[in-house]
Motif scaffolding. Sequence first.
Motif, PDB file in Angstrom:
ATOM      1  N   LEU A   1       0.838  -1.212   0.000  1.00 52.03           N
ATOM      2  CA  LEU A   1       0.000   0.000   0.000  1.00 52.03           C
ATOM      3  C   LEU A   1       0.871   1.260   0.000  1.00 52.03           C
ATOM      4  N   ARG A   2       1.957   1.228   0.755  1.00 48.09           N
ATOM      5  CA  ARG A   2       2.876   2.378   0.734  1.00 48.09           C
ATOM      6  C   ARG A   2       3.477   2.551  -0.660  1.00 48.09           C
ATOM      7  N   ALA A   3       3.866   1.435  -1.282  1.00 48.22           N
ATOM      8  CA  ALA A   3       4.501   1.496  -2.607  1.00 48.22           C
ATOM      9  C   ALA A   3       3.560   2.076  -3.653  1.00 48.22           C
ATOM     10  N   ILE A   4       2.291   1.668  -3.646  1.00 49.70           N
ATOM     11  CA  ILE A   4       1.376   2.225  -4.646  1.00 49.70           C
ATOM     12  C   ILE A   4       1.023   3.669  -4.312  1.00 49.70           C
ATOM     13  N   GLY A   5       1.145   4.023  -3.050  1.00 50.10           N
ATOM     14  CA  GLY A   5       0.998   5.432  -2.679  1.00 50.10           C
ATOM     15  C   GLY A   5       2.162   6.257  -3.202  1.00 50.10           C
ATOM     16  N   GLU A   6       3.376   5.723  -3.073  1.00 54.78           N
ATOM     17  CA  GLU A   6       4.562   6.411  -3.593  1.00 54.78           C
ATOM     18  C   GLU A   6       4.515   6.521  -5.110  1.00 54.78           C
ATOM     19  N   ALA A   7       3.919   5.517  -5.764  1.00 61.74           N
ATOM     20  CA  ALA A   7       3.764   5.552  -7.227  1.00 61.74           C
ATOM     21  C   ALA A   7       2.590   6.436  -7.633  1.00 61.74           C
ATOM     22  N   ARG A   8       1.910   6.997  -6.662  1.00 61.28           N
ATOM     23  CA  ARG A   8       0.782   7.922  -6.861  1.00 61.28           C
ATOM     24  C   ARG A   8      -0.425   7.290  -7.534  1.00 61.28           C
ATOM     25  N   LEU A   9      -0.581   5.993  -7.304  1.00 59.11           N
ATOM     26  CA  LEU A   9      -1.797   5.339  -7.791  1.00 59.11           C
ATOM     27  C   LEU A   9      -2.972   5.788  -6.938  1.00 59.11           C
ATOM     28  N   ILE A  10      -2.788   5.767  -5.646  1.00 58.69           N
ATOM     29  CA  ILE A  10      -3.814   6.248  -4.718  1.00 58.69           C
ATOM     30  C   ILE A  10      -3.136   7.117  -3.667  1.00 58.69           C
ATOM     31  N   THR A  11      -3.866   8.073  -3.174  1.00 63.30           N
ATOM     32  CA  THR A  11      -3.370   8.931  -2.103  1.00 63.30           C
ATOM     33  C   THR A  11      -4.341   8.811  -0.938  1.00 63.30           C
ATOM     34  N   PRO A  12      -3.976   8.022   0.063  1.00 60.18           N
ATOM     35  CA  PRO A  12      -4.890   7.864   1.183  1.00 60.18           C
ATOM     36  C   PRO A  12      -5.044   9.172   1.951  1.00 60.18           C
ATOM     37  N   LEU A  13      -6.207   9.346   2.505  1.00 60.21           N
ATOM     38  CA  LEU A  13      -6.413  10.495   3.376  1.00 60.21           C
ATOM     39  C   LEU A  13      -5.749  10.186   4.709  1.00 60.21           C
ATOM     40  N   ARG A  14      -5.536  11.189   5.491  1.00 63.99           N
ATOM     41  CA  ARG A  14      -4.905  11.004   6.799  1.00 63.99           C
ATOM     42  C   ARG A  14      -5.899  11.348   7.903  1.00 63.99           C
ATOM     43  N   SER A  15      -5.885  10.532   8.944  1.00 62.86           N
ATOM     44  CA  SER A  15      -6.724  10.810  10.107  1.00 62.86           C
ATOM     45  C   SER A  15      -6.109  11.982  10.867  1.00 62.86           C
ATOM     46  N   ALA A  16      -6.806  12.458  11.880  1.00 58.55           N
ATOM     47  CA  ALA A  16      -6.281  13.557  12.686  1.00 58.55           C
ATOM     48  C   ALA A  16      -4.938  13.179  13.303  1.00 58.55           C
ATOM     49  N   GLY A  17      -4.728  11.902  13.576  1.00 58.34           N
ATOM     50  CA  GLY A  17      -3.471  11.430  14.140  1.00 58.34           C
ATOM     51  C   GLY A  17      -2.406  11.123  13.102  1.00 58.34           C
ATOM     52  N   GLY A  18      -2.715  11.349  11.813  1.00 58.64           N
ATOM     53  CA  GLY A  18      -1.746  11.145  10.750  1.00 58.64           C
ATOM     54  C   GLY A  18      -1.735   9.749  10.150  1.00 58.64           C
ATOM     55  N   HIS A  19      -2.681   8.900  10.544  1.00 62.08           N
ATOM     56  CA  HIS A  19      -2.734   7.537  10.014  1.00 62.08           C
ATOM     57  C   HIS A  19      -3.428   7.511   8.658  1.00 62.08           C
ATOM     58  N   ARG A  20      -2.935   6.636   7.778  1.00 65.03           N
ATOM     59  CA  ARG A  20      -3.531   6.503   6.444  1.00 65.03           C
ATOM     60  C   ARG A  20      -4.907   5.860   6.558  1.00 65.03           C
ATOM     61  N   ARG A  21      -5.844   6.393   5.770  1.00 60.78           N
ATOM     62  CA  ARG A  21      -7.208   5.856   5.709  1.00 60.78           C
ATOM     63  C   ARG A  21      -7.590   5.702   4.239  1.00 60.78           C
ATOM     64  N   TYR A  22      -8.195   4.559   3.918  1.00 58.97           N
ATOM     65  CA  TYR A  22      -8.518   4.224   2.540  1.00 58.97           C
ATOM     66  C   TYR A  22     -10.029   4.091   2.335  1.00 58.97           C
ATOM     67  N   SER A  23     -10.477   4.457   1.151  1.00 58.52           N
ATOM     68  CA  SER A  23     -11.886   4.317   0.776  1.00 58.52           C
ATOM     69  C   SER A  23     -12.077   3.006   0.018  1.00 58.52           C
ATOM     70  N   ARG A  24     -13.326   2.630  -0.157  1.00 61.38           N
ATOM     71  CA  ARG A  24     -13.612   1.424  -0.946  1.00 61.38           C
ATOM     72  C   ARG A  24     -13.153   1.600  -2.387  1.00 61.38           C
ATOM     73  N   TYR A  25     -13.323   2.782  -2.930  1.00 63.63           N
ATOM     74  CA  TYR A  25     -12.855   3.061  -4.295  1.00 63.63           C
ATOM     75  C   TYR A  25     -11.345   2.833  -4.382  1.00 63.63           C
ATOM     76  N   GLN A  26     -10.595   3.366  -3.428  1.00 64.23           N
ATOM     77  CA  GLN A  26      -9.147   3.196  -3.435  1.00 64.23           C
ATOM     78  C   GLN A  26      -8.766   1.721  -3.293  1.00 64.23           C
ATOM     79  N   LEU A  27      -9.528   0.978  -2.510  1.00 62.14           N
ATOM     80  CA  LEU A  27      -9.230  -0.445  -2.353  1.00 62.14           C
ATOM     81  C   LEU A  27      -9.475  -1.214  -3.646  1.00 62.14           C
ATOM     82  N   ARG A  28     -10.490  -0.833  -4.405  1.00 68.16           N
ATOM     83  CA  ARG A  28     -10.721  -1.476  -5.709  1.00 68.16           C
ATOM     84  C   ARG A  28      -9.555  -1.197  -6.660  1.00 68.16           C
ATOM     85  N   ILE A  29      -9.076   0.026  -6.659  1.00 67.28           N
ATOM     86  CA  ILE A  29      -7.940   0.400  -7.500  1.00 67.28           C
ATOM     87  C   ILE A  29      -6.696  -0.387  -7.063  1.00 67.28           C
TER      88      ILE A  29
END
Length: 112
Positions: free
Chosen positions: A34-62
Motif C-alpha cells: 500500500l505504501r509502494a502504490i501510494g509512492e507511485a501515486r496510484l492512490i493517495t490515502p487520506l490522513r486521520s487527525a493522528g496522521g494515520h492513512r485511511r482508505y476508501s472502498r474506491y481506493q481499495l478497488r484500485i
Amino acid sequence: MTADDSFGRLDDDDYPAYTMGRAAEMLGTTQGFLRAIGEARLITPLRSAGGHRRYSRYQLRIAARARELVDQGTPIEAACRITILEDQLEEAQRINAEYRRAAKASNPPAAA
C-alpha cells in the motif's frame, strides 16, 4: 457529526473508512504494498487527525487491480500506470454514455 450522518457514509465509496492494516488484510497484501502504490501515486490515502492513512472502498478497488497485475508479474510502476489508464477509460466511457443518453432524450426520433 451525528450517528445518522455516520451511517449515511457507509455506502459512500469515497469515504476513507479503512485503516492501512485493515486495507492490507482485505486485499491480502502487505502494508508495504500500500505504501509502494501510494509512492507511485496510484492512490493517495487520506490522513486521520493522528496522521494515520485511511482508505476508501474506491481506493481499495484500485489497489486490488494493481495487485492483480503485480501478481501476474507486472512491475509495480507499470501496474500502477495501467490501473490509472483503465480507471480513466472507464470514467470516460461512463461520461460518454451519459452524453449519449442526454442527447437521445433531447432529440427524440421523428415520427414517421
